[in-house]
Design a protein around this motif. Structure first.
Motif, PDB file in Angstrom:
ATOM      1  N   ASP A  77       0.786  -1.230   0.000  1.00  0.00           N
ATOM      2  CA  ASP A  77       0.000   0.000   0.000  1.00  0.00           C
ATOM      3  C   ASP A  77       0.822   1.286   0.000  1.00  0.00           C
ATOM      4  N   PRO A  78       1.899   1.370   0.795  1.00  0.00           N
ATOM      5  CA  PRO A  78       2.619   2.639   0.825  1.00  0.00           C
ATOM      6  C   PRO A  78       3.155   3.062  -0.535  1.00  0.00           C
ATOM      7  N   VAL A  79       3.376   2.125  -1.413  1.00  0.00           N
ATOM      8  CA  VAL A  79       3.928   2.451  -2.731  1.00  0.00           C
ATOM      9  C   VAL A  79       2.870   3.144  -3.599  1.00  0.00           C
ATOM     10  N   LEU A  80       1.629   2.653  -3.525  1.00  0.00           N
ATOM     11  CA  LEU A  80       0.590   3.135  -4.440  1.00  0.00           C
ATOM     12  C   LEU A  80       0.230   4.615  -4.261  1.00  0.00           C
ATOM     13  N   PRO A  81       0.002   5.100  -3.029  1.00  0.00           N
ATOM     14  CA  PRO A  81      -0.331   6.513  -2.898  1.00  0.00           C
ATOM     15  C   PRO A  81       0.759   7.410  -3.457  1.00  0.00           C
ATOM     16  N   ALA A  82       1.998   7.028  -3.286  1.00  0.00           N
ATOM     17  CA  ALA A  82       3.104   7.840  -3.800  1.00  0.00           C
ATOM     18  C   ALA A  82       2.998   7.990  -5.313  1.00  0.00           C
ATOM     19  N   HIS A  83       2.538   6.921  -5.980  1.00  0.00           N
ATOM     20  CA  HIS A  83       2.388   6.980  -7.435  1.00  0.00           C
ATOM     21  C   HIS A  83       1.156   7.782  -7.832  1.00  0.00           C
ATOM     22  N   ASN A  84       0.112   7.756  -6.980  1.00  0.00           N
ATOM     23  CA  ASN A  84      -1.138   8.402  -7.349  1.00  0.00           C
ATOM     24  C   ASN A  84      -1.093   9.921  -7.238  1.00  0.00           C
ATOM     25  N   THR A  85      -0.142  10.450  -6.479  1.00  0.00           N
ATOM     26  CA  THR A  85      -0.114  11.891  -6.260  1.00  0.00           C
ATOM     27  C   THR A  85       0.080  12.662  -7.562  1.00  0.00           C
ATOM     28  N   ASP A  86       0.830  12.116  -8.500  1.00  0.00           N
ATOM     29  CA  ASP A  86       1.039  12.856  -9.742  1.00  0.00           C
ATOM     30  C   ASP A  86       0.798  11.938 -10.950  1.00  0.00           C
ATOM     31  N   ASP A  87      -0.362  11.324 -10.934  1.00  0.00           N
ATOM     32  CA  ASP A  87      -0.726  10.385 -12.012  1.00  0.00           C
ATOM     33  C   ASP A  87      -0.758  11.067 -13.380  1.00  0.00           C
ATOM     34  N   ALA A  88      -1.359  12.282 -13.419  1.00  0.00           N
ATOM     35  CA  ALA A  88      -1.497  12.988 -14.706  1.00  0.00           C
ATOM     36  C   ALA A  88      -0.125  13.311 -15.288  1.00  0.00           C
ATOM     37  N   ASP A  89       0.748  13.857 -14.423  1.00  0.00           N
ATOM     38  CA  ASP A  89       2.102  14.178 -14.876  1.00  0.00           C
ATOM     39  C   ASP A  89       2.815  12.934 -15.386  1.00  0.00           C
ATOM     40  N   GLU A  90       2.599  11.847 -14.645  1.00  0.00           N
ATOM     41  CA  GLU A  90       3.279  10.598 -15.015  1.00  0.00           C
ATOM     42  C   GLU A  90       2.801  10.111 -16.380  1.00  0.00           C
ATOM     43  N   GLU A  91       1.466  10.235 -16.604  1.00  0.00           N
ATOM     44  CA  GLU A  91       0.937   9.766 -17.899  1.00  0.00           C
ATOM     45  C   GLU A  91       1.459  10.608 -19.056  1.00  0.00           C
ATOM     46  N   VAL A  92       1.524  11.932 -18.841  1.00  0.00           N
ATOM     47  CA  VAL A  92       2.088  12.813 -19.879  1.00  0.00           C
ATOM     48  C   VAL A  92       3.537  12.425 -20.141  1.00  0.00           C
ATOM     49  N   GLY A  93       4.257  12.164 -19.037  1.00  0.00           N
ATOM     50  CA  GLY A  93       5.660  11.762 -19.164  1.00  0.00           C
ATOM     51  C   GLY A  93       5.821  10.496 -19.978  1.00  0.00           C
ATOM     52  N   ILE A  94       4.913   9.528 -19.739  1.00  0.00           N
ATOM     53  CA  ILE A  94       4.991   8.258 -20.467  1.00  0.00           C
ATOM     54  C   ILE A  94       4.708   8.470 -21.953  1.00  0.00           C
ATOM     55  N   VAL A  95       3.693   9.308 -22.250  1.00  0.00           N
ATOM     56  CA  VAL A  95       3.349   9.575 -23.664  1.00  0.00           C
ATOM     57  C   VAL A  95       4.526  10.238 -24.376  1.00  0.00           C
ATOM     58  N   VAL A  96       5.131  11.241 -23.701  1.00  0.00           N
ATOM     59  CA  VAL A  96       6.281  11.943 -24.309  1.00  0.00           C
ATOM     60  C   VAL A  96       7.435  10.960 -24.508  1.00  0.00           C
ATOM     61  N   ARG A  97       7.698  10.169 -23.478  1.00  0.00           N
ATOM     62  CA  ARG A  97       8.812   9.210 -23.547  1.00  0.00           C
ATOM     63  C   ARG A  97       8.607   8.225 -24.697  1.00  0.00           C
ATOM     64  N   ASN A  98       7.375   7.679 -24.792  1.00  0.00           N
ATOM     65  CA  ASN A  98       7.118   6.698 -25.849  1.00  0.00           C
ATOM     66  C   ASN A  98       7.113   7.343 -27.235  1.00  0.00           C
ATOM     67  N   GLY A  99       6.606   8.594 -27.302  1.00  0.00           N
ATOM     68  CA  GLY A  99       6.618   9.316 -28.581  1.00  0.00           C
ATOM     69  C   GLY A  99       8.041   9.539 -29.074  1.00  0.00           C
ATOM     70  N   LEU A 100       8.910   9.941 -28.142  1.00  0.00           N
ATOM     71  CA  LEU A 100      10.313  10.161 -28.511  1.00  0.00           C
ATOM     72  C   LEU A 100      10.986   8.844 -28.920  1.00  0.00           C
ATOM     73  N   THR A 101      10.581   7.762 -28.272  1.00  0.00           N
ATOM     74  CA  THR A 101      11.155   6.455 -28.630  1.00  0.00           C
ATOM     75  C   THR A 101      10.762   6.067 -30.056  1.00  0.00           C
ATOM     76  N   VAL A 102       9.477   6.296 -30.411  1.00  0.00           N
ATOM     77  CA  VAL A 102       9.041   6.002 -31.785  1.00  0.00           C
ATOM     78  C   VAL A 102       9.832   6.852 -32.774  1.00  0.00           C
ATOM     79  N   LEU A 103       9.935   8.154 -32.471  1.00  0.00           N
ATOM     80  CA  LEU A 103      10.647   9.077 -33.368  1.00  0.00           C
ATOM     81  C   LEU A 103      12.111   8.659 -33.546  1.00  0.00           C
ATOM     82  N   THR A 104      12.776   8.348 -32.435  1.00  0.00           N
ATOM     83  CA  THR A 104      14.209   8.037 -32.541  1.00  0.00           C
ATOM     84  C   THR A 104      14.439   6.644 -33.147  1.00  0.00           C
ATOM     85  N   LEU A 105      13.471   5.736 -32.948  1.00  0.00           N
ATOM     86  CA  LEU A 105      13.604   4.437 -33.635  1.00  0.00           C
ATOM     87  C   LEU A 105      13.457   4.614 -35.147  1.00  0.00           C
ATOM     88  N   VAL A 106      12.521   5.489 -35.548  1.00  0.00           N
ATOM     89  CA  VAL A 106      12.351   5.772 -36.985  1.00  0.00           C
ATOM     90  C   VAL A 106      13.634   6.392 -37.554  1.00  0.00           C
TER      91      VAL A 106
END
Lengths: 251, 58
Positions: free
Chosen positions: A59-88
């Motif tokens: 349990d202690p791990v999950l709340p820490a992740h939930n505090t900035d879920d939106a930021d984390e999701e944006v970060g993941i999208v940017v990270r994956n987008g850059l990975t697609v671009l650099t793989l291309v």
């Protein structure tokens, strides 16, 4: 000719890069993410894993992740987008180099001197298999030697393998073939930079699965790239002189 | 006849050198930018690609 060679290499490489990126998100990305959890200490090798205990210790791990879920999701999208671009971009680079190698091979030794599997296996050997024999694909958190030393050895090995394969496939004399073989073996006799002895952070089964998948995906990529290149750069020798003649006339 | 064949071959080779070199140099540049450049921004952008392609990283 310049146009068809460049566009052929870039288009074949970009399409391959997109296909590789698609497979990467299913096969390799989950392993990188898991390795990063070991790298940051969230998971501990041979210790108590904190990801799925049955009791309240998760349990202690999950709340820490939930505090900035939106930021984390944006970060993941940017990270994956850059990975697609650099793989291309990476595979476009491979496409341009492979296109140049294909055109050189045909010019020197005839339009039918090289096949799709030969080009695919050569690219795979030069840019994946041979470097990985000394420097296995590394997960985040794995111990490694100095970065510059590894990069120099990697580039030297890839270049020597390309040159060696050209000698082996094109030169008919025994001495030429021996020289090709020597070029391919030399970096391995010299030896890749080795990591300092240390306690491993990443589970060996995770690292083994990762290495196998990186090499497997690379082989798939090179087979796709070579097939596309042959489609975009047809081996019909009659077409090339006409295009070349036009290019020469315009100058 | 053989002289014509020879000159055609020379023209063909002369015309091929430039596109082949352009393609190879551009390709190597892309591979270096994506796989080896040491700038922090490029490293961050290419991190997963470098790991997944087998380039040395970190």
């Amino acid at each position: 000719m310049t146009k068809s060679l460049l566009s052929g290499g870039v288009i074949a490489g970009a399409v391959t890069g997109l296909a590789v990126a698609f497979l990467q998100f299913f096969l390799i990305q989950p392993l990188i993410i898991e390795a990063e959890r070991y790298e940051t200490g969230e998971l501990v090798l041979m210790g108590v894993a904190q990801d799925d205990p049955s009791g309240s210790s998760g349990d202690p791990v999950l709340p820490a992740h939930n505090t900035d879920d939106a930021d984390e999701e944006v970060g993941i999208v940017v990270r994956n987008g850059l990975t697609v671009l650099t793989l291309v971009l990476t595979w476009s680079g491979f496409g341009l180099v492979a296109g140049a190698a294909l055109a050189t091979h045909r010019a020197l030794w005839g339009p039918h001197s090289i096949s799709v599997p030969a080009l695919a296996l050569s690219g795979f050997a030069a840019f994946a298999l041979s470097p990985s024999l000394g420097l296995p694909p590394e997960l985040p958190g794995m111990q490694a030697a100095d970065l510059s030393d590894r990069q120099i050895w990697w580039v030297m090995t890839a270049a020597a393998t390309v040159a060696g394969l050209f000698f082996l496939s094109g030169v008919k004399s025994r001495l030429g073939r021996l020289a090709g073989l020597a070029l391919m073996v030399a970096p391995h006799l010299l030896g890749a930079p080795q990591p300092p002895a240390s306690v491993p952070v990443i589970p060996p089964d995770l690292a083994a699965l990762y290495s196998a998948q990186v090499l497997g995906l690379s082989l798939i990529g090179w087979l796709a790239l070579a097939s596309l290149l042959f489609r975009l750069m047809p081996e019909d020798g009659r077409e090339q002189p006409i295009v070349v003649a036009e290019a020469v006339d315009t100058r | 006849m053989s002289a014509t064949t020879l000159s055609t071959a020379s023209v063909q080779h002369a015309g091929l050198v430039r596109p082949i070199l352009t393609s190879a140099v551009l390709g190597v540049f892309l591979i270096f930018a994506a796989g080896f450049a040491s700038s922090d921004a490029l490293h961050a952008a290419t991190h997963d690609t470098r790991h997944a392609t087998g380039f040395p990283c970190h």
